[in-house]
Enzyme design. Sequence first.
Site, PDB file in Angstrom:
ATOM      1  N   GLU A 766       0.129 -74.138 -27.311  1.00  0.00           N
ATOM      2  CA  GLU A 766      -0.702 -75.096 -26.814  1.00  0.00           C
ATOM      3  C   GLU A 766      -2.143 -74.486 -26.867  1.00  0.00           C
ATOM      4  OE1 GLU A 766      -2.403 -76.274 -22.599  1.00  0.00           O
ATOM      5  OE2 GLU A 766      -0.307 -76.375 -22.620  1.00  0.00           O
ATOM      6  N   CYS A 800      -8.265 -76.452 -20.932  1.00  0.00           N
ATOM      7  CA  CYS A 800      -8.215 -76.946 -22.538  1.00  0.00           C
ATOM      8  C   CYS A 800      -8.155 -78.810 -22.642  1.00  0.00           C
ATOM      9  CB  CYS A 800      -6.898 -76.564 -23.131  1.00  0.00           C
ATOM     10  SG  CYS A 800      -5.302 -76.809 -21.644  1.00  0.00           S
TER      11      CYS A 800
END
Length: 1007
Positions: A766, A800
Amino acid sequence: MDATSAARKSMISLHRASEPDVLKPLISRARLDSDERSRTLGYAAGLMADLREAQHSGWVNQFLQEYRLNTSEGIALLSLAEAFLRVPDPTTADLLISDKLGEADWKSHSGKSSSQMVNSATWGLVMGRALVGEGESGPLRRLLSRAGEPFVRQAVGAAMRLMGEVFVMGRTIDEALKRMKKPENKGFVASFDMLGEAARTQKDAERYYAAYRKAIQAVGKESKSGHSVSVKLSALHPRYEVPQYDRCVPELTDMLAHLCQLAADRNVALTVDAEEDERLDMSLDIIEAVAKRQELRDWDGFGMAVQAYGKRANAVIDWADSLGRPMNVRLVKGAYWDTEIKKAQVEGLSGYPVFTRKAATDVCYLACVRDLLEAKNLRPAFASHNALTVATILEWAGDRRDFEFQRLHGMGEGLYERLVRERGYDCRIYAPVGGHKDLLAYLVRRLLENGANTSFVHQMGDDSLSEEELLADPVEHIESVARTRHPGIPLPVDMMVHWRNSQGIDLKDRPILLKTASDIEAVPFEPEGTDAVHADPLHPSGRARKAIEAARTPDDDVHAAITRAQAAYRDWERTPIHDRATTLERFADLLEENRIELMALCVKEAFKSIPDALAEVREAADFCRYYAYQARTDLAPRTLPGPTGERNELKMEGRGTWATVAPWNFPLAIFVGQNAAALVTGNTVVAKPAPQTPSIARKVVEIAHAAGIPEDALNLVTGGADVGAELVSDNRIAGVAFTGSTATAKRIAHTILVDEERPIIPFIAETGGINAMIVDSTALPEQVVADVITSAFKSAGQRCSAMRLLLLQEDIAEEMEEMIAGAMATLIIGDPGDPATDVGPVIDRSSYDKLMAYRETMRPRWLATTHVPEEGLFVPPTMIGLDSMDDLDKEWFGPILHVATWKGGKLAETIERVNAKKYGLTMGLHSRIARSAEIAEDLARIGNLYVNRNMVGAIVGSQPFGGEGMSGTGPKAGGPNYLPRFCAERAISVDTTSAGGNASLLNMDES
């Protein structure tokens, strides 16, 4: 303890108490004896007749009757009204009309009303449907095609203006005062409110304050009218929030006192409106401070509203009476029910501050009626459109007239006219004042959110309900269900059904917030490492945090850690799935038991704010419980179909030893999530945290071992990039789970594939993204501003999922940029351990230098920035204008927001341009056009799409999180497909014929 303090203490115990416990004393207060019930039903029947007669007179009532909320046309019309008037461009207006009118059957309403105005409005809607609807044909369609979209927009605009007449008393206070003089309002007085959204900027607050002053002055000129003014405190301050208590409460107290003095001087009554539950204590502090000002002590025009859906309602009335001065109290049912339920669930709180059944709210309302009628210092105002409620008040009040009724403008006409004009009761109309563009949208949202079909007004229009059903006794209903909470609304802890929701802390409760902050501050913390290169003062006391640099010497030998993990693998993998899952659940429990220490580490080592630190602990616990549930349900061996005489089975088993590499921006939640998934699937783990946050990881591993995870099954190694490289390159590693930068993910992928002798292993990555939010001109500006601030700047932009690119439709760009800049100016930047802080420092010197250098190169394009403390790693939240969205080609991991524009009607093309950046983590869309959301769902190559909300804060089990393209490999963390990626799938097929065949076939009954 005096009465005022006792009442406040009672509020604490009632706040989130169980529904049965709260209702028990209220039922006796709300109960009618048989004679009272008989007389009340007689009153109510007469009021019902008046209401029904009024529904057929006056175009306002007929409009509401024709387009009830429980019809598709009514919902479509309200949805259109919520957005249409704020859309400046014809392209988007046409899309909105098409979206809202295209599905409804407007022709069925044409010509049915006896009101020409209602029929005219309907005709405009029919024309709009004819032009935009599929399958329409004939002369009308041909006429409209020649007339074109402008004709339809004008027709729909006329309908919207009629909607404005329904809900808004006047666009200005002078217009509203004039309207109150019309014959239909004879005998009534008004409470004028300059309603609208809460202030988001200081400019908003100043505008609302000026509007309230003007209203008081205008009403004061008609001193004998009896009209009053209502004030909404959230309109007077852009940060009317518990964490900003020390700032907003004194300022609001002074502003309210000035308005009250102005009203007292002009003999105008002023009432403070009730708002969300989290603001109740603040509002009482403000009201009490103003009420006790010597210059206002004898003024009998001061008042407040109480919401009966709140469990603290009776205690609030006791408190108001204990102030020992004249007070007007408006009793209402409540306006934010959906919001209160959702907030408590999302925040994992112990219970609800409101009742979950409408009948329970009705019971509380009636108990509050008794309290108000018996109070010594209070003049009650009963706001209700319910005939039974009004009849009960009449019964209990007897011959008294020292109270008033209230109703909303545009609703409940016919209920009070006879009481006012023939029987001499007082009734006040709650009268919203303001421009239709903003105010109509606000009122429609309140109606859509709180105008449930269970409300009396909407039930009145339902021909299938009998009078007996409409006038049912709420006390009898509540007793019939044993005073229990509504079965369709579980407690927050049970919200996720199959696993226990994580525990929250009510940080909107000021004493709890302050104690939490104090407890966090008291936790000792000494940064690891002896070669830190600098210290960063975070507040005047000089508390310092030393940065941990990537070059720090690792505290463990990677090779030895992998060797231990491999040796532990067989025993751990053979541990039954149920036992591994139970261990994870113990792990979750211990994380919550140690949450203050874990939160303190997050604040002091990772610079998390207090709410962000709490969210980390909660998400970590959620990962454990969710993966435990998934393991039990999805990992058990499965028997597969096959021919007679054959056994086929699929097993999900561990792969071996996994390497997990966690980031510093979620040093607790992601660290726990990666390791919990690997462990519950039967793998052993060597876990490497980010070099900036080793202390958090060390505490987590300690807790995991205490929960029963074998020490050699979960091994910790710390250090920088060299440690990570050694870990993932070891060919004994059976899988890698990584969260971090795209560049590092690519290096890991290359490492695990380049060795031809190494088995092909799974890699879960990720990474980040150029996360865009697209906003069209139908979007609600105030909601957009709030979501932009949260998505771009909270957590110092170091998520993120954080928004890096804001794409505004060019028709609204200038206005939106100004509002965002105003909201940015209210942000508090400072010590993350301070409850008032919104934005803390970035993680380390390297990040700081990189962001500040880039920011400086973009100085000519700054649209807005903020002030920050002079010392510390504080990057000022900054908004940067771009000529084109294509100018942004990389992720800047900090509180820097880039803004570009797009043309209305070009949503698909805009999404494709975002796709072309090849990142695919998060995307946001703000639009009231349902078709736009469908386009985004269809076209966006994105891991997580968020519509009409912020873009951060994914919930485990509800919003599985992860990206695609340059933003990651998947599967999504916290989702149903995550655990299988950690497993080896093994199919077993056994021929049983040689051992006697299928035993189930023996002695089979052939009949």
